[in-house]
Design an enzyme around this catalytic site. Structure first.
Site, mmCIF file in Angstrom:
data_model
loop_
_atom_site.group_PDB
_atom_site.id
_atom_site.type_symbol
_atom_site.label_atom_id
_atom_site.label_comp_id
_atom_site.label_asym_id
_atom_site.label_seq_id
_atom_site.Cartn_x
_atom_site.Cartn_y
_atom_site.Cartn_z
ATOM 1 N N ASN A 46 0.844 -1.208 0.000
ATOM 2 C CA ASN A 46 0.000 0.000 0.000
ATOM 3 C C ASN A 46 0.872 1.248 0.000
ATOM 4 O O ASN A 46 1.701 1.352 -0.920
ATOM 5 C CB ASN A 46 -1.157 -0.054 1.005
ATOM 6 N N ASP A 47 0.704 2.145 0.919
ATOM 7 C CA ASP A 47 1.278 3.488 0.783
ATOM 8 C C ASP A 47 2.778 3.524 0.461
ATOM 9 O O ASP A 47 3.554 2.798 1.080
ATOM 10 C CB ASP A 47 1.123 4.271 2.091
#
Ligand code: FRU
Length: 478
Positions: A46-47
């Site tokens: 993710n991020d």
């Protein structure tokens, strides 16, 4: 497959080598592995985290759950590049191996100090009865070893809930600052500011005062920078309803432009504007590049969605890096120039460019339809079309589809078409990888990003209009 809590919070070193080998084989057999985007070796990305230029190289980390396409015990995975195009995987950046980050080394950022890289991030800790406790943590990387400090902020400050995370650090005028995502006790989103003389002792300076006092229930992954005489705040508010064609993704990622008074953190700003008009974009982070330019990378994915690669043991990738500027009161985003080094053979519009290509198109004025990644039987395609007012990105026929995985959202959320208002399309610059499209409109006035999951050999292109075009095959960096 339903993942139990125990499975989600299994540490990598507890997993037998044979199990990891099977997972790697499953991932390797996926037809949707990307060619030139940063993607997880296995499991879920993710991020983007800790993006920086340090000792002559770019460092970019990402949130990583190694064991499958779900959110579980998060690591930072580390990648390194000299040019923002060819990335070398550098293994685990932060392992969740202390009491403070026992349930995840959550998002954060880095700052280059004289002889080390300073990492600041959120340690996600949970008690045996599953109460969350966020710790804001610092760690030091000398190029070889990582040393973790005790927390510089333990738990939520008074007036805020357990949702306090994602520190983004910067230095200015001999002081250090952090902007931190938070949720107030009345369940509205906010950003906090911390200040330090030495990047060791931090004090809470207060809230960033904006006009958005009731704007979603949580602000994730805030960022701050000055650019072209303006102050820019990026934020990812959760819980905004859709608004016509806007805000149709489950969560938003956008920016505020204005003037920030750093004596009291009052921010005079304009409207919240989304950074990307496509389907899959969240939690971006910026850094200053080698030449002082402001570069952004986002997560080409969103929480609370299922994706077709889930059954292949992996999910998501990062976006291509974009150079930011402020022009005419808006942010512009252009692909980093170094991407041109990926260009291989130039083929005509009628030629076969394969799955990985860059298309540069200057359409004649007026409406058009452009189908990309058309399947051999013509039944699957991703359509970009312009009707004189709206530019549409339609992936409903593109193949297998991501879906929302959260009940109770308003009816405007989700769907497989995104539209942005555009008065004229002068240029489209499309980057196609095996399972993604990133479309830059009018030299960076807008960007539309989306994952697509077409059948194998979907390399056709259909173009209805006039204009000039260039089409290059793109190489996969070594
Ligand atoms: C955003 C986010 C962050 C958090 C991280 C955990 O996608 O929820 O707020 O730090 O992901 O992986």
């Amino acid at each position: 497959q339903v993942w139990s809590r125990e499975q989600r919070y299994t540490a990598l070193e507890q997993v037998p080598a044979a199990t990891l080998g099977e997972l790697r084989a499953l991932v390797a057999a996926s037809p949707w592995r990307q060619g030139y985007h940063i993607q997880p070796p296995t499991g879920l990305l993710n991020d983007p985290n800790g993006f920086c230029f340090w000792r002559g190289q770019y460092h970019l980390f990402y949130q990583w759950f190694p064991l499958g396409p779900v959110h579980g015990l998060k690591y930072w995975r580390h990648t390194v590049s000299a040019d923002l195009v060819t990335w070398q995987d550098a293994g685990i950046g932060i392992a969740p191996d202390s009491m403070y980050d026992s349930h995840g080394a959550y998002s954060g950022s880095t700052w280059p100090l004289e002889d080390e890289l300073l990492l600041v991030y959120t340690g996600n800790h949970r008690s045996p009865d599953w109460q969350r406790m966020p710790y804001q943590l610092a760690a030091h990387w000398d190029g070889q070893r990582l040393r973790k400090d005790a927390p510089f902020l333990s738990g939520p400050p008074a007036g805020y809930t357990e949702h306090v995370r994602d520190p983004k650090i910067w230095e200015e005028g001999g002081e250090f600052f952090i902007i931190l995502g938070a949720q107030r006790e009345d369940e509205t989103g906010a950003a906090l500011i911390l200040r330090s003389p030495d990047a060791q002792r931090w004090t809470l300076d207060g809230e960033l005062h904006t006009r958005l006092n009731d704007f979603g229930y949580m602000w994730e992954c805030p960022d701050y920078f000055a650019l072209d005489g303006m102050d820019v705040v990026l934020l990812c508010p959760q819980g905004l309803p859709s608004e016509g064609e806007a805000r149709r993704n489950i969560y938003q990622s956008g920016y505020l432009l204005g003037q920030l008074d750093k004596t009291n953190w009052h921010f005079e700003h304009g409207e919240f504007a989304e950074l990307d008009g496509g389907f899959d974009f969240y939690a971006p982070q910026t850094t200053l590049g080698e030449h002082g330019e402001r570069i952004l990378v986002g997560w080409m994915g969103l929480p609370d969605m299922t994706y077709p690669t889930d059954t292949h043991g992996w999910a998501h990738c990062l976006t291509l890096p974009r150079v930011l500027s402020v022009e005419g009161g808006r942010l512009r985003q252009r692909p980093v120039p170094a991407l041109e080094c990926l260009r291989g053979a130039e083929v005509g519009l009628g030629g076969d460019a394969g799955e990985r290509f860059e298309l540069r198109l200057q359409p004649d004025a007026g409406p058009f339809v452009l189908d990309l990644r058309v399947s051999e039987d013509g039944a699957h395609f991703t359509r970009l079309s312009f009707d004189g007012e709206w530019l549409s990105f339609d992936r409903s026929q593109s193949g297998e589809l991501p879906e929302l995985d959260k009940p109770g959202l308003d009816a405007g959320k989700g769907g497989q078409v995104r539209r942005i208002p555009v008065s004229a399309v002068r240029e489209l610059r499309a980057f196609s990888d095996t399972s993604s499209l990133e479309i830059f409109v009018n030299d960076g006035e807008a960007v539309l990003s989306g994952r697509i999951f077409p059948p194998p050999h979907s390399t056709g292109l259909r173009w209805s209009g006039g204009g000039t075009a260039q089409l290059w095959r793109l190489n996969t960096p070594a």
